[in-house]
Design a protein around this motif. Structure first.
Motif, PDB file in Angstrom:
ATOM      1  N   ALA A   1      -0.210  13.366 -12.309  1.00 33.02           N
ATOM      2  CA  ALA A   1       0.976  12.825 -13.013  1.00 33.02           C
ATOM      3  C   ALA A   1       1.291  12.074 -11.462  1.00 33.02           C
ATOM      4  CB  ALA A   1       1.958  13.762 -13.389  1.00 33.02           C
ATOM      5  N   PRO A   2       1.792  12.378 -10.483  1.00 30.63           N
ATOM      6  CA  PRO A   2       2.396  11.455  -9.479  1.00 30.63           C
ATOM      7  C   PRO A   2       1.532  10.345  -9.229  1.00 30.63           C
ATOM      8  CG  PRO A   2       2.480  13.892  -8.831  1.00 30.63           C
ATOM      9  CD  PRO A   2       1.713  13.928 -10.071  1.00 30.63           C
ATOM     10  N   ARG A   3       0.370  10.539  -9.266  1.00 30.31           N
ATOM     11  CA  ARG A   3      -0.647   9.448  -8.706  1.00 30.31           C
ATOM     12  C   ARG A   3      -0.575   8.576 -10.097  1.00 30.31           C
ATOM     13  NH1 ARG A   3      -2.322  13.762  -5.866  1.00 30.31           N
ATOM     14  NH2 ARG A   3      -3.415  13.435  -4.126  1.00 30.31           N
ATOM     15  N   VAL A   4      -0.620   8.975 -11.203  1.00 25.79           N
ATOM     16  CA  VAL A   4      -0.322   8.195 -12.431  1.00 25.79           C
ATOM     17  C   VAL A   4       0.618   7.160 -12.462  1.00 25.79           C
ATOM     18  CG1 VAL A   4      -0.182   8.164 -14.828  1.00 25.79           C
ATOM     19  CG2 VAL A   4      -1.658   9.621 -13.965  1.00 25.79           C
ATOM     20  N   LEU A   5       1.858   7.868 -11.845  1.00 24.38           N
ATOM     21  CA  LEU A   5       3.179   6.994 -11.915  1.00 24.38           C
ATOM     22  C   LEU A   5       3.167   6.158 -10.871  1.00 24.38           C
ATOM     23  CD1 LEU A   5       5.924   9.722 -12.589  1.00 24.38           C
ATOM     24  CD2 LEU A   5       5.087   8.072 -14.117  1.00 24.38           C
ATOM     25  N   MET A   6       2.469   6.235  -9.740  1.00 22.33           N
ATOM     26  CA  MET A   6       2.637   5.297  -8.575  1.00 22.33           C
ATOM     27  C   MET A   6       1.503   4.063  -8.960  1.00 22.33           C
ATOM     28  SD  MET A   6       1.941   7.702  -5.108  1.00 22.33           S
ATOM     29  CE  MET A   6       1.202   9.082  -5.810  1.00 22.33           C
ATOM     30  N   LYS A   7       0.733   4.477  -9.624  1.00 17.26           N
ATOM     31  CA  LYS A   7      -0.284   3.306 -10.200  1.00 17.26           C
ATOM     32  C   LYS A   7       0.528   2.344 -11.150  1.00 17.26           C
ATOM     33  CE  LYS A   7      -4.538   6.067  -8.991  1.00 17.26           C
ATOM     34  NZ  LYS A   7      -5.546   6.591  -9.558  1.00 17.26           N
ATOM     35  N   GLN A   8       1.291   2.737 -11.604  1.00 19.26           N
ATOM     36  CA  GLN A   8       2.150   2.011 -12.699  1.00 19.26           C
ATOM     37  C   GLN A   8       3.081   0.772 -11.929  1.00 19.26           C
ATOM     38  OE1 GLN A   8       1.883   2.554 -16.118  1.00 19.26           O
ATOM     39  NE2 GLN A   8       0.407   3.914 -15.668  1.00 19.26           N
ATOM     40  N   VAL A   9       3.420   1.119 -10.942  1.00 21.21           N
ATOM     41  CA  VAL A   9       4.308   0.022 -10.226  1.00 21.21           C
ATOM     42  C   VAL A   9       3.548  -0.988  -9.842  1.00 21.21           C
ATOM     43  CG1 VAL A   9       5.664  -0.240  -7.973  1.00 21.21           C
ATOM     44  CG2 VAL A   9       5.329   1.892  -8.705  1.00 21.21           C
ATOM     45  N   ALA A  10       3.996  -2.241 -10.400  1.00 17.68           N
ATOM     46  CA  ALA A  10       3.506  -3.550 -10.190  1.00 17.68           C
ATOM     47  C   ALA A  10       3.350  -3.959  -8.992  1.00 17.68           C
ATOM     48  CB  ALA A  10       4.237  -4.444 -10.826  1.00 17.68           C
ATOM     49  N   ASN A  11       2.282  -4.692  -8.370  1.00 16.94           N
ATOM     50  CA  ASN A  11       2.212  -5.193  -7.067  1.00 16.94           C
ATOM     51  C   ASN A  11       2.018  -4.087  -5.980  1.00 16.94           C
ATOM     52  OD1 ASN A  11       2.257  -7.945  -7.647  1.00 16.94           O
ATOM     53  ND2 ASN A  11       4.452  -7.890  -7.906  1.00 16.94           N
ATOM     54  N   THR A  12       1.510  -3.011  -6.270  1.00 16.53           N
ATOM     55  CA  THR A  12       1.250  -1.623  -5.456  1.00 16.53           C
ATOM     56  C   THR A  12      -0.062  -1.264  -5.494  1.00 16.53           C
ATOM     57  OG1 THR A  12       3.640  -1.127  -5.800  1.00 16.53           O
ATOM     58  CG2 THR A  12       1.850   0.424  -5.090  1.00 16.53           C
TER      59      THR A  12
ATOM     60  N   LYS B   1       0.682  -1.133   0.149  1.00 15.67           N
ATOM     61  CA  LYS B   1       0.013   0.142   0.041  1.00 15.67           C
ATOM     62  C   LYS B   1       0.746   1.202   0.074  1.00 15.67           C
ATOM     63  CE  LYS B   1      -4.137  -1.946   2.200  1.00 15.67           C
ATOM     64  NZ  LYS B   1      -5.084  -1.946   3.421  1.00 15.67           N
ATOM     65  N   VAL B   2       0.668   2.122  -0.796  1.00 19.27           N
ATOM     66  CA  VAL B   2       1.303   3.444  -0.958  1.00 19.27           C
ATOM     67  C   VAL B   2       0.214   4.617  -1.001  1.00 19.27           C
ATOM     68  CG1 VAL B   2       2.630   4.784  -2.605  1.00 19.27           C
ATOM     69  CG2 VAL B   2       2.958   2.255  -2.545  1.00 19.27           C
ATOM     70  N   THR B   3       0.645   5.588  -0.276  1.00 19.51           N
ATOM     71  CA  THR B   3      -0.189   6.784  -0.248  1.00 19.51           C
ATOM     72  C   THR B   3       0.528   8.044  -0.602  1.00 19.51           C
ATOM     73  OG1 THR B   3      -1.878   7.959   0.832  1.00 19.51           O
ATOM     74  CG2 THR B   3       0.088   7.301   2.203  1.00 19.51           C
TER      75      THR B   3
ATOM     76  N   VAL C   1      -3.535   4.066  -2.098  1.00 16.23           N
ATOM     77  CA  VAL C   1      -4.594   4.342  -1.360  1.00 16.23           C
ATOM     78  C   VAL C   1      -4.786   5.945  -1.065  1.00 16.23           C
ATOM     79  CG1 VAL C   1      -5.748   3.998   0.936  1.00 16.23           C
ATOM     80  CG2 VAL C   1      -3.968   2.174  -0.076  1.00 16.23           C
ATOM     81  N   GLU C   2      -5.759   6.523  -1.743  1.00 14.78           N
ATOM     82  CA  GLU C   2      -5.827   7.988  -1.598  1.00 14.78           C
ATOM     83  C   GLU C   2      -6.004   8.448  -0.012  1.00 14.78           C
ATOM     84  OE1 GLU C   2      -5.225  11.586  -2.598  1.00 14.78           O
ATOM     85  OE2 GLU C   2      -5.803  10.461  -4.327  1.00 14.78           O
ATOM     86  N   MET C   3      -5.298   9.290   0.401  1.00 16.50           N
ATOM     87  CA  MET C   3      -5.354   9.718   1.730  1.00 16.50           C
ATOM     88  C   MET C   3      -6.369  10.959   1.878  1.00 16.50           C
ATOM     89  SD  MET C   3      -2.340  11.139   4.299  1.00 16.50           S
ATOM     90  CE  MET C   3      -1.803  12.323   3.028  1.00 16.50           C
ATOM     91  N   ALA C   4      -7.253  11.060   2.955  1.00 14.76           N
ATOM     92  CA  ALA C   4      -8.122  12.084   3.035  1.00 14.76           C
ATOM     93  C   ALA C   4      -7.187  13.507   3.264  1.00 14.76           C
ATOM     94  CB  ALA C   4      -9.032  11.715   4.234  1.00 14.76           C
TER      95      ALA C   4
ATOM     96  N   THR D   1      -4.562   5.178   6.425  1.00 13.98           N
ATOM     97  CA  THR D   1      -4.505   4.575   5.016  1.00 13.98           C
ATOM     98  C   THR D   1      -4.019   3.310   5.333  1.00 13.98           C
ATOM     99  OG1 THR D   1      -2.237   5.510   4.640  1.00 13.98           O
ATOM    100  CG2 THR D   1      -4.103   6.822   3.804  1.00 13.98           C
ATOM    101  N   GLN D   2      -3.363   3.033   6.199  1.00  9.47           N
ATOM    102  CA  GLN D   2      -2.327   1.923   6.567  1.00  9.47           C
ATOM    103  C   GLN D   2      -1.186   1.690   5.360  1.00  9.47           C
ATOM    104  OE1 GLN D   2      -5.366  -1.319   7.142  1.00  9.47           O
ATOM    105  NE2 GLN D   2      -5.538  -0.793   9.336  1.00  9.47           N
ATOM    106  N   ALA D   3      -0.871   2.618   5.023  1.00 13.05           N
ATOM    107  CA  ALA D   3      -0.012   2.459   3.932  1.00 13.05           C
ATOM    108  C   ALA D   3       1.524   2.112   4.406  1.00 13.05           C
ATOM    109  CB  ALA D   3       0.383   3.833   3.064  1.00 13.05           C
ATOM    110  N   GLY D   4       2.303   1.540   3.294  1.00 16.35           N
ATOM    111  CA  GLY D   4       3.701   1.189   3.831  1.00 16.35           C
ATOM    112  C   GLY D   4       4.700   2.190   3.418  1.00 16.35           C
TER     113      GLY D   4
END
Length: 453
Positions: A356-367, A338-340, A370-373, A407-410
Motif C-alpha cells: 500500500a505505501p508503494r501504491v500511494l507513492m506512485k500516485q504523486v504526480a511528477n514523482t 526520485k523517491v524511495t 525507485v525501489e531500494m535494494a 537510488t539517488q533519491a531525493g
C-alpha cells in the motif's frame, strides 16, 4: 514428556530454565524444521555469519534449555538480546513458526531473573511504569524537550561539549530528534474529525505515546489524510501506550495492563477500523488477541480489537477514496523527483502492509518511485535496539545506506517513527547526497495533497 502439558518432564535446577519451560510454547519450538530458510532473512546472521545469531540457532538454544541439554547462561541471554525482533524470519519460514512470540516469551523469562544495577532499575521503572503509560508524563516530556530545543539550551549544551558525556548512540539520536511538543493531536484537532464528502466508514486513530510527543504533526496529518480519503476519524483521549516496548523488553505484565486499557477505550466506540501510522505499534496492536489469550475477561474483546487494526496506507488504498497528490513545485525540465522507501519491518512482516505505501507513492504526480535494494531488511532501529546494541545497529545502518545512496533519491520515506529517526541518522552519517530527506510517508503525502475546491 508430561502428558498434561505436552512439555518435557524435566526437573531443572537452573531457575531461568524452569521459567523458560513454563513460558515457552513447546509446540512452536518443535515446529522448527531447521531448514535454514530463515538464515538469509536474518540481519544479525547476515552481519555475523554465526549460527547462534540466527532464528534457527536461537530456537535451538531455547529448546536445548527447556529440554535440559544446556544451561541458559550469559551467552544465551546475549544472543536473545542481539535479536532485532524484526520478524523477517516469519514470512520466510515454511513451517510458520511464530518466532516473534518465542523471543518475547524468552525475554520475559530472562527479565524475571535479571539482576539489574540500581541505575538500570531506576531507568526501567521510570520509563516503563511512569513515562509511557501516563499521558501527563508524556506531555511534560514533550514540553521539556520543546523548551530545550527552542530556548537556546540545546545550542549551549552542544557548544560546551556536554553531549560527549553521553553514550555515542544517545548523542547521535539527540542530533536528529524532531521538534517535540506538549500538544498532541487531541489538543490540536479534538476527539472527532469529520470525513470530506460522504463518509465511507468510522475509524479511530491510535495516536501512540512518543509518537504524539515527537511526531504530533504526523498524527495531525494522518487525521487530515484519512478525512480526505472519506473517513470519519475519532481520537479517543483515554487511550494509552500500545505496550510494544514493554513487550520487547520482557515487561509483559505491564504490556497486558496497557492492552486492557486500550481495548476498553476503543471497544466503547462503534468503529469499523483502528488506524495505526507506526508499524512498531501496529504490530503489537494487531496481536492483542495473542497477548491477552490467557485472560478470560479480555480474550474475546482482544480479538475484536485486533481484527480492526489496520495501517493508514492500507486503509486508504483498500477502502478509501485516494486523494489527488502533486508536487508543491513541479521539477524542472520535466524531470521527476526520485523517491524511495524503507519498509517498517513490523508493518511488512507482521501487518503484511508492504504494497500500500508503494501504491500511494506512485500516485504523486511528477514523482518516480525507485525501489531500494533490500528495502525489506531492518534498518537497525528496532525500538531502542540502536541505543542498547549500537555496534550491530550501526553496522546494519551502514549497509542500508549503501543501498539508499544507489537510488539517488531525493526522499527516503518510511512508515515508522523509529525507522525515520534511524534513516535521518543514516543520511547524516553515510549519505553521499546530503540533500536527501527522510520523511514519514504520511507527511510526504499530506504535503502534496491537492485540497478539494
Amino acid at each position: 514428556m508430561d502428558k498434561t502439558t505436552g512439555k518435557p518432564a524435566v526437573q531443572h535446577k537452573n531457575p531461568l530454565a524452569r521459567t523458560l519451560l513454563e513460558k515457552l510454547d513447546y509446540d512452536q519450538l518443535t515446529n522448527c524444521m531447521r531448514c535454514g530458510f530463515c538464515l538469509p532473512a536474518c540481519p544479525t546472521f547476515s552481519e555475523t555469519g554465526m549460527e547462534p545469531a540466527s532464528p534457527r540457532g536461537r530456537i535451538a538454544m531455547m529448546k536445548a534449555a527447556v529440554d535440559g541439554i544446556m544451561v541458559p547462561d550469559q551467552q544465551f541471554e546475549d544472543q536473545m538480546s542481539l535479536c532485532l525482533g524484526c520478524r523477517a524470519c516469519e514470512p520466510a519460514c515454511p513451517a510458520d513458526v511464530k518466532y516473534g512470540q518465542l523471543i518475547e516469551q524468552t525475554r520475559e523469562a530472562i527479565e524475571e531473573h535479571a539482576s539489574h544495577s540500581l541505575p538500570v532499575k531506576v531507568v526501567r521503572r521510570t520509563v516503563f511504569k511512569h513515562l509511557f503509560p501516563k499521558r501527563g508524563s508524556l506531555k511534560l516530556l514533550g514540553g521539556s524537550l520543546s523548551l530545550y530545543q527552542k530556548s537556546g539550551l540545546r545550542r549551549a549544551v552542544r557548544s560546551t561539549g556536554m553531549m560527549k558525556l553521553l553514550p555515542r548512540s544517545l548523542s547521535e539520536m539527540e542530533a536528529v530528534l524532531p521538534e517535540a511538543s506538549s500538544k498532541g493531536v487531541v489538543e490540536r484537532l479534538g476527539t472527532f474529525y469529520p470525513a470530506q464528502g460522504e463518509p465511507i466508514a468510522k475509524v479511530a486513530l491510535f495516536r501512540g505515546c512518543i509518537m504524539d510527543v515527537m511526531f504530533a504533526n504526523t498524527n495531525v496529518n494522518t487525521v487530515e489524510l484519512l478525512s480526505a480519503a472519506g473517513f470519519d476519524v475519532y481520537i479517543p483521549e483515554s487511550q494509552v501506550c500500545c505496550g510494544a516496548l514493554h513487550a520487547h523488553s520482557g515487561e509483559m505484565k505491564d504490556a497486558r495492563k496497557l492492552a486492557a486499557t486500550n481495548i476498553d477505550t476503543f471497544k466503547q466506540l462503534e468503529i469499523d477500523y483502528i488506524v495505526s501510522n507506526a508499524g512498531g505499534c501496529g504490530a503489537l496492536l494487531v496481536e492483542y488477541d495473542h497477548l491477552m489469550q490467557e485472560d478470560a475477561a479480555y480474550r474475546d474483546p482482544a480479538q475484536w480489537f485486533a481484527s480492526r487494526v489496520v495501517d493508514v496506507s492500507t486503509l486508504v488504498v483498500e477502502k478509501g477514496r485516494i486523494p489527488t497528490f502533486a508536487q508543491p513545485e513541479a521539477p524542472l525540465q520535466d524531470s521527476k523527483l526520485k523517491v524511495t522507501y524503507q519498509d517498517s519491518c513490523h508493518l511488512r512482516n507482521v501487518m503484511k502492509g508492504a504494497s500500500a505505501p508503494r501504491v500511494l507513492m506512485k500516485q504523486v504526480a511528477n514523482t518516480e518511485f525507485v525501489e531500494m535494494a533490500e528495502a525489506d531488511r531492518c534498518c537497525g532501529s528496532a525500538g531502542i535496539y540502536n541505543i542498547v546494541q549500537p555496534e550491530m545497529a550501526g553496522s546494519i545502518l551502514e549497509h542500508k545506506m549503501e543501498h539508499a545512496n544507489n537510488t539517488q533519491a531525493g526522499f527516503m520515506l518510511t512508515s515508522n517513527p523509529g525507522c525515520l529517526l534511524q534513516m535521518k541518522l543514516g543520511i547524516e552519517q553515510h549519505s553521499c547526497n546530503h540533500d536527501m530527506q527522510a520523511m514519514h510517508i504520511v507527511d510526504f503525502l499530506h504535503e502534496r495533497m491537492v485540497k478539494s475546491q
